[in-house]
Design an enzyme around this catalytic site. Structure first.
Site, PDB file in Angstrom:
ATOM      1  N   HIS A  81      28.229  47.861  45.832  1.00  0.00           N
ATOM      2  CA  HIS A  81      27.201  47.096  46.548  1.00  0.00           C
ATOM      3  C   HIS A  81      27.080  47.543  48.013  1.00  0.00           C
ATOM      4  CE1 HIS A  81      26.909  44.717  42.986  1.00  0.00           C
ATOM      5  NE2 HIS A  81      28.082  44.140  43.148  1.00  0.00           N
ATOM      6  N   ASP A 141      26.230  46.717  36.221  1.00  0.00           N
ATOM      7  CA  ASP A 141      26.905  45.521  36.720  1.00  0.00           C
ATOM      8  C   ASP A 141      26.907  44.389  35.703  1.00  0.00           C
ATOM      9  OD1 ASP A 141      28.095  43.601  38.271  1.00  0.00           O
ATOM     10  OD2 ASP A 141      26.811  43.846  40.002  1.00  0.00           O
TER      11      ASP A 141
END
Length: 450
Positions: free
Chosen positions: A266, A317
């Site tokens: 991220h 994810d």
């Protein structure tokens, strides 16, 4: 079996009539201007297949279940609470069935490998299984069933927050101190599937570990990939800064030896200085644009990061949607919205070509995988797409990856090889007819228990 492709991406160049020989999972020989020979697998356009560098496989079963709003409360943190409640019911058999579906879908989408950021280790309530690596071995079984290349990343998750709060609720299934975590890693080693599998570690985040624990686990594991969640949410940045005296990325840069084995997942909320320093560190930014958009995380500093030569890869994810083109498309479109201009993540030339090839190389680095391009000696992580599709049939070679990234629907993958294992043929995974019924049965049992 050799592969003959009408058009192949070799490095940055498009080459016609290429014949590739594979031996023990690696590309042994590449012949250009070659005729197809009897028995060759014949494909249209051949590309290096990407690695999916960040996955929580079990969350695939939650897709579509969290898209409602509680008045005044919807955020990443309420989504996380729902995820913890879901975790209380998952059995080992269900985890394996879900992971097999996820890995199959990844291969059909064009991913040859995956980094499984695996943090469900124990029974509901936190008691370990008799075999400490029981749930990791369920991931291994799913990888063997699908043939996907696996980089397994057991997660160190010790605390419930930056103040080292005790774990509670669903978090209890994640919990290990450093000693038991290292025992878990050792327990995984002999069970890893296939010769191209890798084992790394994943300190979950600066919320869920401590500086002392992080130092100890890094000292004990000097080799292999290291992945960590970092600076995903504004609240996380605020909490870490209050506790450690620095923002998360700045703290990592100053306190651990960041380099090529690291992947920062991220890294959404960075200052300009952090962005530049991360780009120059040699680490990979692990970007998950669909999930980051779904959770409302924010927008990565892509323009600045790429301008400084930063390396990146993509991951699915939460697996709410597994679409390789859409991950790349969402990454670029988020930058366009942020910068209010077009063609942000390339200094010159094709955006699609830059996105695809950089994500291929960055993903391979993050997974510790000798892949990311089609070259002799590399793993045969290869994907073929259908150029006759109406989306692509009017495009030149140099426009193909723009078409794939920005115009193509899902379903253009015809074939996929993971380290030479031919697992997708004519658009379908070879084990699809076994995997889907097993998933449906597992999910029916899970929902009946919730």
């Amino acid at each position: 079996m050799p592969i003959h492709a009408k058009t192949t991406l070799l490095g940055s160049d498009w080459v016609h009539d290429v014949r590739i020989e594979i031996d023990q999972g690696r590309i042994r020989h590449i012949q250009t201007q070659a005729n197809a020979e009897p028995g060759d697998e014949r494909v249209d356009v051949l590309l290096p297949a990407l690695g999916n560098l960040h996955s929580h496989a079990f969350q695939r079963a939650m897709a579509g279940m969290t898209e409602t709003r509680a008045a005044g409360r919807e955020s990443f943190w309420t989504w996380r609470n729902l995820m913890y409640r879901f975790l209380d019911r998952l059995t080992p058999e269900q985890i394996e069935a879900i992971a097999a579906l996820v890995f199959m879908e990844m291969q059909e989408a064009g991913y040859a490998s995956v980094g499984e950021f695996h943090y469900v280790h124990h029974q509901p309530g936190g008691a370990p299984y008799d075999q400490l690596s029981e749930l990791s071995q369920r991931i291994f079984a799913a990888a063997q069933q699908t043939g996907i290349g696996l980089t397994h990343l057991p997660v160190l998750y010790t605390y419930g927050g930056v103040k080292q709060e005790a774990l509670s609720g669903g978090q209890l299934r994640f919990g290990n101190d450093v000693a038991r975590f290292l025992e878990l890693v050792d327990d995984c080693r002999p069970a890893l599937p296939e010769t191209d599998s890798k084992l790394g570690i994943a300190p979950h985040s600066l919320r869920a570990t401590s500086p002392t624990d992080l130092t100890e686990v890094l000292r004990a594991t000097p080799e292999g990939p290291v992945h960590i969640h970092i600076a995903e949410q504004v609240q996380e940045v605020t909490d870490v800064q209050a506790m450690l005296g620095q923002r998360p990325v700045a703290w990592l840069l100053d306190n651990v030896p960041l380099g090529a084995r690291w992947c920062l997942i991220h890294a959404t909320h960075m200052t300009d200085a952090e962005t530049t320093a991360l780009a120059r560190s040699g680490a990979v930014a692990g970007l998950c644009p669909i999930t980051e958009a779904n959770l409302g995380d924010g927008i990565f500093n892509g323009a600045e990061y790429v301008a400084e030569g930063g390396r990146f890869g993509i991951g699915s994810d939460s697996n709410i949607r597994i679409s390789l083109p859409e991950e790349l498309r969402t990454l670029e479109y988020s930058q366009r919205l942020r910068e209010q201009q077009r063609a942000v993540l390339v200094s010159e030339g094709s955006v699609g070509h830059a996105l695809y090839t950089k994500a291929a190389l960055g993903g391979a680095q993050a997974l510790g995988r000798n892949a990311g391009e089609i070259a002799e000696g590399k793993l045969a992580d290869l994907v073929a797409i259908n150029r006759d599709h109406p989306t692509l049939c009017a495009l030149s070679d140099d426009q193909l990856l723009d078409g794939l990234c920005f115009a193509a629907p899902d379903g253009l993958v015809t074939d996929l090889w993971s380290a030479g294992r031919h697992r997708v043929k004519q658009g379908r995974h070879v084990a699809r007819d076994r995997i889907i019924p097993a998933y449906r049965s597992a999910i029916a049992d899970l929902l009946a228990s919730v």
